[in-house]
Design a protein around this motif. Structure first.
Motif, PDB file in Angstrom:
ATOM      1  N   MET A   1      27.382  14.284 114.771  1.00 41.11           N
ATOM      2  CA  MET A   1      25.898  14.772 115.276  1.00 41.11           C
ATOM      3  C   MET A   1      25.211  14.072 116.261  1.00 41.11           C
TER       4      MET A   1
ATOM      5  N   PHE B   1      26.000  18.381 123.587  1.00 41.10           N
ATOM      6  CA  PHE B   1      26.781  19.758 124.254  1.00 41.10           C
ATOM      7  C   PHE B   1      27.296  19.363 125.691  1.00 41.10           C
ATOM      8  N   SER B   2      25.867  19.356 126.533  1.00 40.58           N
ATOM      9  CA  SER B   2      25.866  19.638 127.843  1.00 40.58           C
ATOM     10  C   SER B   2      27.120  18.157 128.493  1.00 40.58           C
TER      11      SER B   2
ATOM     12  N   ALA C   1      29.648  16.784 126.819  1.00 38.90           N
ATOM     13  CA  ALA C   1      30.982  17.102 126.564  1.00 38.90           C
ATOM     14  C   ALA C   1      31.333  17.961 128.095  1.00 38.90           C
ATOM     15  N   ALA C   2      30.249  19.019 127.820  1.00 39.28           N
ATOM     16  CA  ALA C   2      31.137  19.968 128.997  1.00 39.28           C
ATOM     17  C   ALA C   2      30.951  20.024 130.224  1.00 39.28           C
ATOM     18  N   LEU C   3      29.514  18.740 130.453  1.00 37.39           N
ATOM     19  CA  LEU C   3      30.266  18.944 131.878  1.00 37.39           C
ATOM     20  C   LEU C   3      30.874  17.125 132.458  1.00 37.39           C
TER      21      LEU C   3
ATOM     22  N   ALA D   1      33.985  16.556 130.798  1.00 36.35           N
ATOM     23  CA  ALA D   1      35.722  17.293 130.916  1.00 36.35           C
ATOM     24  C   ALA D   1      35.518  17.560 132.310  1.00 36.35           C
ATOM     25  N   GLU D   2      34.302  18.702 132.533  1.00 37.74           N
ATOM     26  CA  GLU D   2      34.353  18.887 134.067  1.00 37.74           C
ATOM     27  C   GLU D   2      34.209  17.798 134.912  1.00 37.74           C
ATOM     28  N   GLY D   3      33.453  17.024 134.431  1.00 36.39           N
ATOM     29  CA  GLY D   3      33.644  15.968 136.151  1.00 36.39           C
ATOM     30  C   GLY D   3      34.854  15.209 135.950  1.00 36.39           C
TER      31      GLY D   3
ATOM     32  N   MET E   1      37.684  21.150 123.466  1.00 35.02           N
ATOM     33  CA  MET E   1      36.856  21.112 122.811  1.00 35.02           C
ATOM     34  C   MET E   1      36.045  21.057 121.541  1.00 35.02           C
ATOM     35  N   LEU E   2      35.955  20.899 120.133  1.00 40.49           N
ATOM     36  CA  LEU E   2      36.014  21.973 119.038  1.00 40.49           C
ATOM     37  C   LEU E   2      34.025  21.042 118.932  1.00 40.49           C
ATOM     38  N   ILE E   3      33.609  21.894 117.646  1.00 46.49           N
ATOM     39  CA  ILE E   3      32.531  22.375 117.124  1.00 46.49           C
ATOM     40  C   ILE E   3      32.578  21.187 116.303  1.00 46.49           C
TER      41      ILE E   3
ATOM     42  N   THR F   1      26.595  14.229 118.900  1.00 47.56           N
ATOM     43  CA  THR F   1      27.210  14.540 119.897  1.00 47.56           C
ATOM     44  C   THR F   1      26.184  15.559 121.091  1.00 47.56           C
TER      45      THR F   1
ATOM     46  N   PHE G   1      35.000  16.891 117.897  1.00 44.56           N
ATOM     47  CA  PHE G   1      33.137  15.822 117.799  1.00 44.56           C
ATOM     48  C   PHE G   1      33.244  16.252 115.865  1.00 44.56           C
TER      49      PHE G   1
END
Lengths: 348, 348
Positions: A294, A298-299, A301-303, A305-307, A314-316, A296, A291
């Motif tokens: 700017m 964070f949440s 992306a994280a949630l 991918a989980e969903g 996933m790289l910052i 992006t 990613f």
């Protein structure tokens, strides 16, 4: 004090004490340098677009008031960090004095650009910004700035126009990280492939041996930019062009799949919120999303991918990779299609 | 329709059409399942803490109004997704019917917990939430829920109390990703080491062969939790305990260095904003920072690393890694110090 402190410029922080220069309210821009510092004679500031827009709007475009506001910020804070937007920009200038312990390898007389933000660079302006018309974020000026041991600066090359080099350096972290992550034979998806960081990332993926590069653009007008003139004998920047709204995860993933995806590596280069799900769905299980936007979340992306039960790394997008400026400038030199895109987008 | 669409539950999206279930306003919770779906008899919802707090405060703690509000959300949306916070939670129940094409490997009668959010899980409540006192986010209830092909569910183990297993599963992505990234001989820094995800990540780093584990906690009270009773013969969960404010980059980095850092791998497990710079400064050049905190700011991490000229790989903590629940439950079984920390933090 640990050995790592002086290179970060902590000794220049006046207020509040103990924070990093970027977080400081006020820095000490004393022209006398420490053994590991460099003093630069500044000739131009390149204000962050968001910062310039905020100041211009706050003073209804009045040039005198805009100049006074920027001067006041720099005089008060010892650096050009807009207190409203928090952002800075970069500068160009000429090396005036390089301390004997500086690790930056600069010598007096070299023309350079800073690749760290103005938000952490001690700065003094001496000409009252008299030659700035205040109509753009390009600020011709006179003054000095200080680089720390761990600052980053790049020598402006002689063979490229300075505005082009600056535009390239501004996004040079993206191709450098793409180059590290893409492996021989990979399928790469570049979201925003006709933009500055996107076109450089596509060229970097090609150099790393990507087997297929899929360029995603938001409109047919952008797709045209990616297509080569029919007479050219260059190899194409991307192998497949996908016109899609990157904020629609399912629509994007279907089009990417039809173009030969999903990807081992997806690079997000568009500054539009809501692209996380589409990037994740365009990537294979076990693949990587980088990613650079700017925008992006964070949440998300994280949630997201989980969903989606998506096993993706996933790289910052880190703006700093050693050698990033040189790599990006070289890609512009050897890739005519990238050079054309930049020439169209950069005012010279 | 691509082959990847049905497993994501797109056929259950009523409004607006074409978006992913998590982004949908309304899902179809019809109990009749598709060949790759699973229907679960629900016995408990575990509402997201932020969601429960918002509803409780909106209705001033009145149990009847809180029950009515939750019922109304579920009846209107076909899922439990608080429209204000956007968050959901998880559920436990018993497998009622597993479609012949379901890849989840579940059989009727198994007691499970969902590891995907309630925000994307079709749900019907049939008992009017009559047995919920509305005083906590634990909601005993009757009804049914639907799992898609790409949903994630874990069978609740017989040998551990259900509340413990749920608490472990809630944070199981952190130890799984830590386990992947930490290599034999690494120095690992765990920020928030006495918490749930932090203690599991420390145990995972140990299992991966970390040479030294430095646990960062915010207070002496938390440090006490990490210290073992002097009589125990267990190996310690962490090798060094650092009491520091993780929001102070320089202070944290100095203490981590004094404790044997910086690290090859730093894992951020505290849900406090402003820990990006400290984590970056506590990590070696070439090392990796894993951000599991939902309070992480994407731009602070990206610009912070650039401002510090830090060549670190920064990972967005993905909540999904294959086998994550089993790995975390096993760490709790074999690591008495982690089990003690969880037992203290989980109401049984």
């Amino acid at each position: 004090m640990t050995t790592s402190s002086p290179p970060l410029g902590l000794h220049r922080v006046i207020e509040p004490p103990g924070v990093l220069p970027q977080a400081a309210w006020r820095l000490d821009p004393d022209p006398a340098i420490a053994p590991d510092e460099v003093r630069v004679r500044v000739d131009r500031l390149n204000l962050d677009a968001a910062s310039y827009r905020q100041i211009r709007e706050a003073y209804a475009g009045d040039p005198d008031k805009i100049r006074a506001a920027v001067l006041d910020i720099i005089a008060t804070r010892g650096k050009m960090q807009n207190p409203v937007t928090g952002s800075g920009g970069m500068l160009t200038g000429t090396v005036e004095e390089s301390g004997p312990a500086s690790p930056l390898g600069l010598t007096p007389g070299q023309r350079i650009a800073t690749l760290v933000s103005l938000t952490l660079t001690p700065l003094v302006i001496t000409d009252g910004l008299a030659s700035w018309d205040a109509r753009s974020e390009q600020v011709p000026c006179q003054g000095h700035a200080i680089l720390f041991g761990r600052s980053i600066a790049a020598v402006l090359p002689d063979d490229l126009p300075a505005p082009l080099s600056l535009a390239v350096m501004d996004v040079c972290g993206a191709p450098a990280l793409t180059s590290r992550v893409v492996k021989e034979g990979d399928i790469a998806v570049i979201i925003g492939a006709a933009g500055k960081s996107g076109s450089l990332s596509a060229a970097a993926a090609r150099q790393s041996g990507a087997a297929r590069i899929i360029g995603v653009v938001p409109s047919e007008a952008e797709a045209v930019l990616l297509r080569h003139p029919p007479t050219t004998r260059e190899s194409p920047l991307v192998d497949q062009i996908v016109v899609a709204d990157a904020r629609n995860p399912v629509g994007l993933a279907e089009k990417v799949q039809a173009a030969g995806g999903p990807a081992e590596v997806t690079v997000v280069c568009v500054d539009v919120p809501g692209c996380e799900g589409g990037a994740i769905l365009s990537t294979k299980q076990g693949g990587t999303v980088i990613f650079f936007s700017m925008a992006t979340s964070f949440s998300s992306a994280a949630l997201g991918a989980e969903g989606l039960a998506a096993d993706v790394t996933m790289l910052i997008g880190n703006g700093y990779v050693p050698g990033h400026a040189e790599l990006a400038l070289e890609l512009v030199r050897i890739t005519p299609s990238v050079r054309r895109l930049f020439d169209m987008r950069v005012e010279s």
